[in-house]
Design an enzyme around this catalytic site. Structure first.
Site, PDB file in Angstrom:
ATOM      1  N   SER A 164       0.864  -1.173   0.000  1.00  0.00           N
ATOM      2  CA  SER A 164       0.000   0.000   0.000  1.00  0.00           C
ATOM      3  C   SER A 164       0.900   1.221   0.000  1.00  0.00           C
ATOM      4  O   SER A 164       1.690   1.407   0.928  1.00  0.00           O
ATOM      5  CB  SER A 164      -0.876  -0.025   1.262  1.00  0.00           C
ATOM      6  OG  SER A 164      -1.564   1.197   1.403  1.00  0.00           O
ATOM      7  N   LYS A 189      -1.077  -1.121  -4.431  1.00  0.00           N
ATOM      8  CA  LYS A 189      -2.271  -0.302  -4.149  1.00  0.00           C
ATOM      9  C   LYS A 189      -1.841   1.143  -3.969  1.00  0.00           C
ATOM     10  O   LYS A 189      -0.913   1.428  -3.205  1.00  0.00           O
ATOM     11  CB  LYS A 189      -2.919  -0.843  -2.874  1.00  0.00           C
ATOM     12  CG  LYS A 189      -3.935   0.064  -2.199  1.00  0.00           C
ATOM     13  CD  LYS A 189      -4.636  -0.686  -1.078  1.00  0.00           C
ATOM     14  CE  LYS A 189      -4.682   0.148   0.189  1.00  0.00           C
ATOM     15  NZ  LYS A 189      -5.341  -0.560   1.302  1.00  0.00           N
ATOM     16  N   LYS A 191      -2.811   5.018  -2.909  1.00  0.00           N
ATOM     17  CA  LYS A 191      -3.769   5.870  -2.212  1.00  0.00           C
ATOM     18  C   LYS A 191      -4.142   7.005  -3.163  1.00  0.00           C
ATOM     19  O   LYS A 191      -3.258   7.583  -3.828  1.00  0.00           O
ATOM     20  CB  LYS A 191      -3.133   6.442  -0.940  1.00  0.00           C
ATOM     21  CG  LYS A 191      -2.897   5.392   0.124  1.00  0.00           C
ATOM     22  CD  LYS A 191      -4.208   4.956   0.754  1.00  0.00           C
ATOM     23  CE  LYS A 191      -3.968   3.988   1.884  1.00  0.00           C
ATOM     24  NZ  LYS A 191      -5.221   3.532   2.494  1.00  0.00           N
ATOM     25  N   ASP A 216      -7.039   3.089  -3.472  1.00  0.00           N
ATOM     26  CA  ASP A 216      -7.781   3.191  -2.213  1.00  0.00           C
ATOM     27  C   ASP A 216      -8.081   4.657  -1.918  1.00  0.00           C
ATOM     28  O   ASP A 216      -7.169   5.462  -1.726  1.00  0.00           O
ATOM     29  CB  ASP A 216      -6.944   2.579  -1.077  1.00  0.00           C
ATOM     30  CG  ASP A 216      -7.692   2.524   0.250  1.00  0.00           C
ATOM     31  OD1 ASP A 216      -8.839   3.003   0.327  1.00  0.00           O
ATOM     32  OD2 ASP A 216      -7.101   1.990   1.218  1.00  0.00           O
ATOM     33  N   GLU A 241     -10.954   0.663  -3.881  1.00  0.00           N
ATOM     34  CA  GLU A 241     -11.247   0.449  -2.455  1.00  0.00           C
ATOM     35  C   GLU A 241     -11.900   1.668  -1.820  1.00  0.00           C
ATOM     36  O   GLU A 241     -11.404   2.782  -1.943  1.00  0.00           O
ATOM     37  CB  GLU A 241      -9.923   0.104  -1.743  1.00  0.00           C
ATOM     38  CG  GLU A 241     -10.064  -0.227  -0.272  1.00  0.00           C
ATOM     39  CD  GLU A 241      -8.744  -0.724   0.330  1.00  0.00           C
ATOM     40  OE1 GLU A 241      -7.855  -1.187  -0.425  1.00  0.00           O
ATOM     41  OE2 GLU A 241      -8.603  -0.640   1.560  1.00  0.00           O
ATOM     42  N   ASP A 266     -13.652  -1.407   2.758  1.00  0.00           N
ATOM     43  CA  ASP A 266     -12.749  -1.475   3.914  1.00  0.00           C
ATOM     44  C   ASP A 266     -13.510  -0.863   5.101  1.00  0.00           C
ATOM     45  O   ASP A 266     -14.183  -1.581   5.860  1.00  0.00           O
ATOM     46  CB  ASP A 266     -11.459  -0.713   3.556  1.00  0.00           C
ATOM     47  CG  ASP A 266     -10.485  -0.529   4.704  1.00  0.00           C
ATOM     48  OD1 ASP A 266     -10.819  -0.898   5.837  1.00  0.00           O
ATOM     49  OD2 ASP A 266      -9.366   0.002   4.496  1.00  0.00           O
ATOM     50  N   LYS A 290      -9.810  -6.420   7.943  1.00  0.00           N
ATOM     51  CA  LYS A 290      -8.817  -6.067   8.956  1.00  0.00           C
ATOM     52  C   LYS A 290      -9.368  -6.646  10.240  1.00  0.00           C
ATOM     53  O   LYS A 290     -10.383  -6.155  10.759  1.00  0.00           O
ATOM     54  CB  LYS A 290      -8.678  -4.546   9.063  1.00  0.00           C
ATOM     55  CG  LYS A 290      -8.077  -3.917   7.814  1.00  0.00           C
ATOM     56  CD  LYS A 290      -7.998  -2.410   7.915  1.00  0.00           C
ATOM     57  CE  LYS A 290      -7.377  -1.840   6.636  1.00  0.00           C
ATOM     58  NZ  LYS A 290      -7.476  -0.378   6.578  1.00  0.00           N
ATOM     59  N   GLY A 318      -4.116  -3.711   6.435  1.00  0.00           N
ATOM     60  CA  GLY A 318      -3.230  -3.361   7.542  1.00  0.00           C
ATOM     61  C   GLY A 318      -3.591  -1.994   8.084  1.00  0.00           C
ATOM     62  O   GLY A 318      -4.298  -1.210   7.441  1.00  0.00           O
TER      63      GLY A 318
HETATM   64  O1  OSB Z   1      -7.202   2.172   4.144  1.00  0.00           O
HETATM   65  O2  OSB Z   1      -6.107   0.368   4.106  1.00  0.00           O
HETATM   66  C1  OSB Z   1      -6.261   1.506   4.544  1.00  0.00           C
HETATM   67  C2  OSB Z   1      -3.320   2.456   6.785  1.00  0.00           C
HETATM   68  C3  OSB Z   1      -3.974   3.129   7.798  1.00  0.00           C
HETATM   69  C4  OSB Z   1      -5.329   3.304   7.712  1.00  0.00           C
HETATM   70  C5  OSB Z   1      -6.041   2.799   6.621  1.00  0.00           C
HETATM   71  C6  OSB Z   1      -5.393   2.090   5.623  1.00  0.00           C
HETATM   72  C7  OSB Z   1      -4.000   1.950   5.700  1.00  0.00           C
HETATM   73  C8  OSB Z   1      -3.206   1.290   4.660  1.00  0.00           C
HETATM   74  C9  OSB Z   1      -1.858   0.749   5.069  1.00  0.00           C
HETATM   75  O3  OSB Z   1      -3.528   1.214   3.497  1.00  0.00           O
HETATM   76  C10 OSB Z   1      -1.773  -0.710   5.005  1.00  0.00           C
HETATM   77  C11 OSB Z   1      -0.595  -1.209   5.827  1.00  0.00           C
HETATM   78  O4  OSB Z   1      -0.718  -1.341   7.065  1.00  0.00           O
HETATM   79  O5  OSB Z   1       0.463  -1.463   5.232  1.00  0.00           O
HETATM   80 MG    MG Z   2      -8.347   0.970   2.833  1.00  0.00          MG
END
Ligand code: OSB
Ligand code: MG
Length: 395
Positions: A164, A189, A191, A216, A241, A266, A290, A318
């Site tokens: 991510s 992925k 953001k 995402d 996402e 999510d 999660k 995560g």
């Molecule tokens: O939306 O998946 C998410 C981290 C913090 C809060 C939300 C998200 C995330 C990540 C990081 O995408 C995933 C990771 O822990 O590597």
């Molecule tokens: Mg997410």
């Protein structure tokens, strides 16, 4: 598909619990010690700031639960952070829930399933509940002397891993994607943020036409952005996402009809019931599980089974956890039920030094759960103590 029935589940769990208690009674030695529970506020700096549509994080402020009974030490990590942006829960609310409501429910060392029944009357606060519930999974598995994944179900023996990437300039992101692919990550992925999604996804897709790619949004769009979201269809994303509001299944179902890109939820999947509703109304085809968001492993198993029965796909996300929380995620992600690569990158993606002496290593985009009992982490006590901002002895 029939609605998941709470009552049937309870009958089944009650028998499961009896069977489990009998086993514990036969082998009482390990549980005779005095039980202590501490919550440790641990702070670890990130190697790089992590930026999403809801903000930038530069360090991980984690609540680490630690249960000790003569000879057995179990851990849990709450996935909340300092602010209520990803969810309404944050470190202060989850500490309050644990201290004032949940901790008294575990004095007699219940099974995780029994703890979930005891805490059922408490509305929401699934992140706080999950921290305690997963601590109990680690504890029970350690008592039994086996890796926690063996208690969860059939495993692939490894987790399939994607990355991510927080938001950054296209040239920086392209460089990070290249490095991630060199390291073997199986999916990338990105953001995304309102108004900037097209440029970043196009830049990466042009540079890497074939890779499994996803985006995402962390809830930053509304149906007014439909045209912009439709423009992402041309990039062949494996899924988009959480494009819309965290609590809005209705509009996600409307959006799903308009897009060729599958939708992954999510934030919206806060409970087993929400997962069922989302699948039934067609709000998503993929779920990012999660365990820390849905109340722990018991509920995660239910969400995973439900989703796969509906023909959907699941992967494990995560929350920038330390090596302790990560070990829970990797264990769950190694289940056969989990069919897509997750966000369970190895510890060195975020931290120069982690709380554990046996960090995960990744080979060909795969990470094996630790072979030791429970989550199998070897906690670096000296660094753990040095990283602890404050701790509270609750039991
Ligand atoms: O939306 O998946 C998410 C981290 C913090 C809060 C939300 C998200 C995330 C990540 C990081 O995408 C995933 C990771 O822990 O590597
Ligand atoms: Mg997410």
């Amino acid at each position: 598909m029939t609605r998941p029935s709470g009552r049937e589940g309870r009958v089944f769990l009650a028998f499961g619990w009896l069977a489990d208690r009998r086993k514990t009674l036969k082998e009482p030695a390990a549980t005779l010690g005095h039980l202590t529970l501490t919550v440790n506020h641990v702070r670890l700096p990130f190697l790089f700031p992590f930026t999403t549509s809801f903000g930038t994080e530069t360090e991980r402020d984690a609540l680490i639960l630690r249960l000790d009974t003569g000879g057995v030490t179990a851990f849990g990590e709450c996935v909340t952070s300092t602010g209520p942006f990803y969810s309404y829960e944050d470190n202060v609310t989850s500490f309050h829930m644990i201290k004032d409501h949940l901790v008294r429910m575990i004095k007699d060392e219940p099974t995780p399933e029994e703890f979930m029944q005891r805490s059922e009357h408490i509305r929401g606060h699934n992140m706080a509940k999950a921290a305690v519930e997963m601590l109990l999974w680690d504890y029970q598995a350690k008592l039994a002397g086996r890796p926690v994944v063996q208690s969860l179900g059939p495993s692939k023996g490894h987790a399939d891993v994607g990355i991510s990437l927080g938001m950054d300039k296209p040239e920086v992101t392209i460089d990070r994607v290249r490095k991630a692919l060199e390291r073997g990550y199986q999916r990338v992925k990105l953001k995304i943020e309102r108004g900037k999604e097209f440029q970043i996804v196009k830049s990466v897709r042009d540079a890497f036409p074939e890779i499994p790619l996803s985006a995402d949004a962390n809830s930053c769009y509304t149906m007014k952005d439909l045209a912009a979201l439709k423009k992402l269809d041309r990039f062949g994303l494996v899924y988009l996402e959480q494009p819309l509001e965290h609590d809005d299944l209705f509009d996600h179902a409307r959006l799903a009809k308009e897009l060729s890109t599958p939708i992954c939820l999510d934030e919206s999947i806060s409970t087993v019931e929400r997962a069922w509703q989302a699948l039934e109304i067609g709000a998503c085809q993929v779920i990012n599980i999660k365990p820390g968001r849905v109340g722990g492993f018991t509920n995660s198993l239910k969400v995973a089974k439900l989703t796969r029965k509906h023909g959907g796909h699941v992967w494990v996300g995560g929350m920038l956890e330390t090596g302790i929380g990560r070990a829970f995620n990797v264990s769950f992600a190694s289940l056969r039920l989990v069919d897509y690569p997750g966000d369970t990158s190895p510890n060195d993606k975020y931290f120069a030094r982690d709380l554990v002496k046996n960090p995960f290593s990744m080979t060909k985009g795969r990470i094996k759960p630790n072979p030791g009992p429970g989550i199998g982490v070897d906690v670096d006590e000296e660094f753990f103590a040095r990283s602890t901002v404050k701790s509270w002895k609750l039991l």
